[in-house]
Design an enzyme around this catalytic site. Structure first.
Site, PDB file in Angstrom:
ATOM      1  N   ASP A 274      64.178  48.516  66.623  1.00 22.92           N
ATOM      2  CA  ASP A 274      63.135  49.319  66.001  1.00 22.92           C
ATOM      3  C   ASP A 274      61.858  48.916  66.735  1.00 22.92           C
ATOM      4  O   ASP A 274      61.392  47.783  66.621  1.00 22.92           O
ATOM      5  CB  ASP A 274      63.059  49.024  64.488  1.00 22.92           C
TER       6      ASP A 274
ATOM      7  N   ARG B 185      62.463  63.602  57.921  1.00 22.09           N
ATOM      8  CA  ARG B 185      62.877  62.655  56.881  1.00 22.09           C
ATOM      9  C   ARG B 185      61.803  61.608  56.643  1.00 22.09           C
ATOM     10  O   ARG B 185      61.026  61.288  57.542  1.00 22.09           O
ATOM     11  CB  ARG B 185      64.206  61.990  57.242  1.00 22.09           C
TER      12      ARG B 185
ATOM     13  N   ASP C 282      63.476  42.224  63.891  1.00 24.61           N
ATOM     14  CA  ASP C 282      62.113  42.670  64.187  1.00 24.61           C
ATOM     15  C   ASP C 282      61.203  41.478  64.453  1.00 24.61           C
ATOM     16  O   ASP C 282      61.500  40.349  64.052  1.00 24.61           O
ATOM     17  CB  ASP C 282      61.567  43.498  63.013  1.00 24.61           C
TER      18      ASP C 282
ATOM     19  N   ARG D 250      59.696  43.879  55.984  1.00 26.24           N
ATOM     20  CA  ARG D 250      58.633  44.392  55.119  1.00 26.24           C
ATOM     21  C   ARG D 250      58.123  43.293  54.191  1.00 26.24           C
ATOM     22  O   ARG D 250      57.692  43.572  53.075  1.00 26.24           O
ATOM     23  CB  ARG D 250      59.192  45.590  54.342  1.00 26.24           C
TER      24      ARG D 250
ATOM     25  N   ARG E 273      57.638  59.059  59.661  1.00 23.06           N
ATOM     26  CA  ARG E 273      57.596  58.816  61.104  1.00 23.06           C
ATOM     27  C   ARG E 273      58.368  59.878  61.874  1.00 23.06           C
ATOM     28  O   ARG E 273      58.000  60.240  62.970  1.00 23.06           O
ATOM     29  CB  ARG E 273      58.188  57.435  61.400  1.00 23.06           C
ATOM     30  N   TYR E 274      59.483  60.315  61.300  1.00 23.13           N
ATOM     31  CA  TYR E 274      60.357  61.271  61.994  1.00 23.13           C
ATOM     32  C   TYR E 274      60.116  62.679  61.454  1.00 23.13           C
ATOM     33  O   TYR E 274      59.608  62.846  60.342  1.00 23.13           O
ATOM     34  CB  TYR E 274      61.814  60.873  61.771  1.00 23.13           C
TER      35      TYR E 274
END
Ligand SMILES: *Cc1c(COP(=O)(O)O)cnc(C)c1O
Ligand code: SF4
Length: 378
Positions: free
Chosen positions: A307, A94, A270, A112, A90-91
């Protein structure tokens, strides 16, 4: 078989046994277990003092897991950023590398949970693809080894992964994300830390959510890791009825620092299917942050992040300390709610403010209403 493997084998997993122990409906637990595995190590179960306490809530299923239909299965859209099954990229520099499907105990709030505990979704046969992806992407300098829990792998399997990663020249740092020091501290053996320290620079983020989790055993495990030169961080999840209390959270952060762990993130829970009963409002996190900064060691103050749903990544959320900024000055409040003014540098015409005004104290200016109730907590 090592002690820790034996302990893991003796974990609470059977819905009937759990139902009996805590006076729950075993049929209901069986249904829940089909959606998301149940496991609690005997060690972690021994920390439960009474039904419904902060330890219990994290790992013993609740019928509301099935009754609620809010939340989404992949709130962070990780699958969208997943070029191969074991990687989330995503980044820019990393990646997350998912190497183990299992955990020592299963957190009912797991982000998850659509994958964790399911060996068809996170599987050793995807590890080679992940390594190959990392080899081919030279922009990656940091790999976060995660899952599930990487410390559920045997020392040999984990070493194979670390060694393969260390052979990739463009990788600078490796990180392990693990809740094992909290759930099964006996797994942190001198043999393990001797192996880990051969792969420096290696960092580790652990996961503690309540001060009662920092037992003598857990502190010993953390000390072994720290003595192996592994810088330790902690990722904590804000959960209703577990740590949604500024005093509890402050104590947790202080005990982490005393165990040589630097609090790294507090996450807003989340928006995951079946976890609504454990979520808090975001204002609770702000109140907790307000009660940390200034009131205890700066080392004990992590970032509070959401997040972002949809794959936006971690976004830091701060209580508003700056009240006004213009060409002349910045008006800000300190941790106690007192207001101070800092003069801006004046370009060109030498209209610099005398230094004496920098820390001029204006007594107890009224705060924005949004903060009024937060401040009282301190
Ligand atoms: C959290 C996370 C990271 C690591 O983020 P840091 O802020 O560097 O700790 C990397 N990739 C993904 C997908 C993540 O969710
Ligand atoms: S230890 Fe981490 S990955 Fe495992 S269930 Fe808990 S939150 Fe999920």
């Amino acid at each position: 078989m090592d002690d820790w493997q034996q302990m893991l084998k003796n974990s609470l997993t059977d819905p009937e046994v759990i139902a009996k122990r805590f006076n729950l409906n075993s049929k209901e637990l069986e249904k829940i277990a089909k959606e998301f595995k149940i496991r609690v190590t005997p060690y972690y179960a021994s920390l439960i003092k009474e039904k419904g306490d902060a330890i219990y809530k994290q790992v013993i299923p609740d019928p509301r897991e099935l009754a609620e239909n809010s939340g989404v299965s992949d709130p962070l859209s990780e699958d969208h950023d997943s070029p191969v099954p074991s990687i989330v990229h995503r980044y820019p520099d990393r990646v997350l590398f998912l190497v183990s499907h299992s955990c020592a105990s299963y957190c009912r709030f797991c982000t998850r949970k659509r994958k964790v505990g399911d060996s068809t979704k996170i599987n050793p046969r995807y590890i080679e693809d992940g390594l190959e992806y990392i080899r081919q992407h030279k922009e990656i300098r940091d790999v976060i080894i995660s899952g599930g829990d990487p410390l559920m792998l045997s020392d040999n399997k984990l070493e194979y992964i670390l060694k393969s990663l260390r052979a990739i020249p463009h990788l600078e740092i490796l990180r392990i994300g693990s809740r094992v020091p909290c759930f099964l501290p006996q797994r942190i053996t001198p043999k393990l830390t001797e192996m880990l320290k051969r792969y420096h620079p290696l960092w580790m983020n652990v996961h503690f959510n309540h001060p009662d989790e920092l037992t003598a055993e857990a502190q010993k495990a953390l000390a072994l890791l720290a003595d192996a030169g592994i810088p330790l961080g902690c990722q904590t999840v804000l959960l209703k009825g577990v740590n949604d209390d500024p005093a509890v959270m402050k104590r947790l952060m202080q005990k982490l620092v005393a165990s040589r762990v630097r609090p790294y993130y507090i996450y807003q829970a989340d928006y995951v299917t079946g976890t609504e009963y454990l979520r808090t409002r975001v204002e609770k996190g702000l109140e907790i942050m307000q009660n940390l900064r200034g009131w205890t060691s700066g080392l004990a103050v992590p970032y509070f992040c959401i997040d972002a749903p949809g794959g936006g990544g971690k976004i830091p959320i701060l209580p508003e300390y700056m009240q006004q900024i213009d060409d002349e000055k910045v008006v800000m409040r300190n941790f106690e709610g007192q207001v101070f003014v800092y003069p801006q540098v004046q370009e060109g015409n030498g209209k610099r403010k005398p230094v004496g005004r920098v820390r001029r104290r204006q007594k107890q200016a009224p705060l924005e209403p949004a903060f009024a109730d937060i401040i009282e907590v301190g």
